[in-house]
Design a protein around this motif. Sequence first.
Motif, PDB file in Angstrom:
ATOM      1  N   ASN A  31     -58.563  20.713  40.675  1.00  0.00           N
ATOM      2  CA  ASN A  31     -59.116  20.352  39.326  1.00  0.00           C
ATOM      3  C   ASN A  31     -57.894  20.274  38.446  1.00  0.00           C
ATOM      4  OD1 ASN A  31     -61.747  20.991  40.060  1.00  0.00           O
ATOM      5  ND2 ASN A  31     -61.322  23.082  40.247  1.00  0.00           N
ATOM      6  N   PRO A  32     -57.860  19.354  37.457  1.00  0.00           N
ATOM      7  CA  PRO A  32     -56.798  19.132  36.455  1.00  0.00           C
ATOM      8  C   PRO A  32     -56.537  20.402  35.692  1.00  0.00           C
ATOM      9  CG  PRO A  32     -58.771  17.936  35.914  1.00  0.00           C
ATOM     10  CD  PRO A  32     -59.104  18.411  37.333  1.00  0.00           C
ATOM     11  N   VAL A  33     -55.302  20.674  35.448  1.00  0.00           N
ATOM     12  CA  VAL A  33     -55.090  21.862  34.343  1.00  0.00           C
ATOM     13  C   VAL A  33     -54.767  21.003  33.190  1.00  0.00           C
ATOM     14  CG1 VAL A  33     -53.225  23.560  33.852  1.00  0.00           C
ATOM     15  CG2 VAL A  33     -53.915  23.140  36.168  1.00  0.00           C
ATOM     16  N   CYS A  34     -55.855  20.966  32.087  1.00  0.00           N
ATOM     17  CA  CYS A  34     -55.553  20.263  31.208  1.00  0.00           C
ATOM     18  C   CYS A  34     -55.629  21.034  29.972  1.00  0.00           C
ATOM     19  CB  CYS A  34     -57.224  19.167  31.051  1.00  0.00           C
ATOM     20  SG  CYS A  34     -58.677  20.115  30.996  1.00  0.00           S
ATOM     21  N   LYS A  35     -55.213  20.327  28.911  1.00  0.00           N
ATOM     22  CA  LYS A  35     -55.057  20.641  27.594  1.00  0.00           C
ATOM     23  C   LYS A  35     -54.131  21.802  27.403  1.00  0.00           C
ATOM     24  CE  LYS A  35     -59.523  18.871  26.603  1.00  0.00           C
ATOM     25  NZ  LYS A  35     -61.076  19.340  26.504  1.00  0.00           N
ATOM     26  N   TYR A  36     -53.182  21.907  28.192  1.00  0.00           N
ATOM     27  CA  TYR A  36     -52.028  23.010  28.097  1.00  0.00           C
ATOM     28  C   TYR A  36     -50.678  22.476  27.473  1.00  0.00           C
ATOM     29  CZ  TYR A  36     -53.894  26.630  31.048  1.00  0.00           C
ATOM     30  OH  TYR A  36     -54.733  27.592  31.484  1.00  0.00           O
ATOM     31  N   GLU A  37     -50.283  22.952  26.407  1.00  0.00           N
ATOM     32  CA  GLU A  37     -48.794  22.552  25.944  1.00  0.00           C
ATOM     33  C   GLU A  37     -47.945  22.895  26.857  1.00  0.00           C
ATOM     34  OE1 GLU A  37     -48.577  24.582  22.184  1.00  0.00           O
ATOM     35  OE2 GLU A  37     -50.486  24.051  21.694  1.00  0.00           O
ATOM     36  N   VAL A  38     -47.096  21.845  27.104  1.00  0.00           N
ATOM     37  CA  VAL A  38     -46.178  22.125  28.353  1.00  0.00           C
ATOM     38  C   VAL A  38     -44.575  21.882  27.913  1.00  0.00           C
ATOM     39  CG1 VAL A  38     -45.446  21.324  30.695  1.00  0.00           C
ATOM     40  CG2 VAL A  38     -47.899  21.497  29.966  1.00  0.00           C
ATOM     41  N   THR A  39     -43.823  22.803  28.231  1.00  0.00           N
ATOM     42  CA  THR A  39     -42.280  22.559  27.735  1.00  0.00           C
ATOM     43  C   THR A  39     -41.554  22.307  29.042  1.00  0.00           C
ATOM     44  OG1 THR A  39     -42.844  23.690  25.832  1.00  0.00           O
ATOM     45  CG2 THR A  39     -40.397  23.097  26.600  1.00  0.00           C
ATOM     46  N   ILE A  40     -40.591  21.317  29.214  1.00  0.00           N
ATOM     47  CA  ILE A  40     -39.885  21.521  30.577  1.00  0.00           C
ATOM     48  C   ILE A  40     -38.611  21.974  29.976  1.00  0.00           C
ATOM     49  CG2 ILE A  40     -41.487  19.892  31.785  1.00  0.00           C
ATOM     50  CD1 ILE A  40     -39.374  17.629  31.022  1.00  0.00           C
ATOM     51  N   LYS A  41     -37.670  22.662  30.720  1.00  0.00           N
ATOM     52  CA  LYS A  41     -36.619  23.015  30.409  1.00  0.00           C
ATOM     53  C   LYS A  41     -35.529  22.988  31.507  1.00  0.00           C
ATOM     54  CE  LYS A  41     -38.586  26.886  27.719  1.00  0.00           C
ATOM     55  NZ  LYS A  41     -38.734  28.243  27.603  1.00  0.00           N
ATOM     56  N   HIS A  42     -34.138  22.989  31.242  1.00  0.00           N
ATOM     57  CA  HIS A  42     -33.246  23.390  31.796  1.00  0.00           C
ATOM     58  C   HIS A  42     -32.525  24.742  31.627  1.00  0.00           C
ATOM     59  CE1 HIS A  42     -33.009  19.973  34.551  1.00  0.00           C
ATOM     60  NE2 HIS A  42     -32.659  19.276  33.341  1.00  0.00           N
ATOM     61  N   GLY A  43     -33.156  25.840  32.394  1.00  0.00           N
ATOM     62  CA  GLY A  43     -32.766  27.136  31.824  1.00  0.00           C
ATOM     63  C   GLY A  43     -33.552  27.528  30.612  1.00  0.00           C
ATOM     64  N   GLY A 126     -55.718  31.300  32.747  1.00  0.00           N
ATOM     65  CA  GLY A 126     -56.778  30.464  32.384  1.00  0.00           C
ATOM     66  C   GLY A 126     -57.157  29.312  33.287  1.00  0.00           C
ATOM     67  N   LEU A 127     -56.761  29.706  34.714  1.00  0.00           N
ATOM     68  CA  LEU A 127     -57.056  28.452  35.503  1.00  0.00           C
ATOM     69  C   LEU A 127     -58.293  28.730  36.002  1.00  0.00           C
ATOM     70  CD1 LEU A 127     -53.533  28.611  37.530  1.00  0.00           C
ATOM     71  CD2 LEU A 127     -54.243  26.955  35.817  1.00  0.00           C
ATOM     72  N   SER A 128     -59.003  29.702  36.208  1.00  0.00           N
ATOM     73  CA  SER A 128     -60.366  30.058  36.834  1.00  0.00           C
ATOM     74  C   SER A 128     -61.580  29.465  35.764  1.00  0.00           C
ATOM     75  CB  SER A 128     -60.462  31.690  36.822  1.00  0.00           C
ATOM     76  OG  SER A 128     -59.555  32.312  37.373  1.00  0.00           O
ATOM     77  N   SER A 129     -61.104  29.134  34.627  1.00  0.00           N
ATOM     78  CA  SER A 129     -62.252  28.457  33.779  1.00  0.00           C
ATOM     79  C   SER A 129     -61.619  26.981  32.904  1.00  0.00           C
ATOM     80  CB  SER A 129     -62.773  29.447  32.464  1.00  0.00           C
ATOM     81  OG  SER A 129     -61.570  29.901  32.077  1.00  0.00           O
ATOM     82  N   LEU A 130     -61.250  26.259  33.773  1.00  0.00           N
ATOM     83  CA  LEU A 130     -60.508  25.056  33.133  1.00  0.00           C
ATOM     84  C   LEU A 130     -61.815  23.980  32.823  1.00  0.00           C
ATOM     85  CD1 LEU A 130     -58.076  24.345  36.028  1.00  0.00           C
ATOM     86  CD2 LEU A 130     -57.504  24.959  33.655  1.00  0.00           C
ATOM     87  N   GLU A 131     -61.739  23.680  31.508  1.00  0.00           N
ATOM     88  CA  GLU A 131     -62.846  22.759  31.171  1.00  0.00           C
ATOM     89  C   GLU A 131     -62.007  21.511  30.591  1.00  0.00           C
ATOM     90  OE1 GLU A 131     -65.426  24.584  28.339  1.00  0.00           O
ATOM     91  OE2 GLU A 131     -65.638  26.246  29.564  1.00  0.00           O
ATOM     92  N   CYS A 132     -62.134  20.415  31.194  1.00  0.00           N
ATOM     93  CA  CYS A 132     -61.400  19.044  30.922  1.00  0.00           C
ATOM     94  C   CYS A 132     -62.240  18.138  30.172  1.00  0.00           C
ATOM     95  CB  CYS A 132     -60.708  18.768  32.225  1.00  0.00           C
ATOM     96  SG  CYS A 132     -59.452  19.780  32.636  1.00  0.00           S
ATOM     97  N   HIS A 133     -63.462  18.288  29.718  1.00  0.00           N
ATOM     98  CA  HIS A 133     -64.288  17.281  29.144  1.00  0.00           C
ATOM     99  C   HIS A 133     -64.153  17.307  27.668  1.00  0.00           C
ATOM    100  CE1 HIS A 133     -66.198  17.485  33.132  1.00  0.00           C
ATOM    101  NE2 HIS A 133     -66.253  18.774  32.883  1.00  0.00           N
TER     102      HIS A 133
END
Length: 133
Positions: A31-43, A126-133
């Motif tokens: 299932n897609p992990v949707c509507k999360y604010e994601v930050t990618i980092k080096h350290g 929050g992975l047990s209740s993913l709602e992507c609609h």
Amino acid sequence: MKNTLLLFFASVSISAFAQTDVSLKMTYNGNPVCKYEVTIKHGDVAIGQGVTDNNGEVTFSQAMLIASNIDVHAHKQGAASDVSFDMKGYVVLDDNNHSDIRMEELLKQITSGSGMPESMFADSWGLSSLECH
């Protein structure tokens, strides 16, 4: 000769960093992990920010990569909950600067031998209740 060496070292230093698009696809048990604010980092240095779409995908334009290993921080604020998680040392980009992150694999690694159930982390992230609609 001195100027030539200086120019050489300057060009090597600049080429060690590459501005490029980076893409991630995050799923949990397919299932897609949707509507999360994601930050990618080096350290501790953020190199890109975005939000996963309804397919669990996010693209970071012109991220300043210095290596194919990145750290990922994800956060989602909902009406009833505020969840976040960090993935340090887990995400490696492929030759196209993409990674498919299967959260169930990460949870297995984290809980292996600990005696803690995977569901405990899945719930708190929050992975047990993913709602992507």
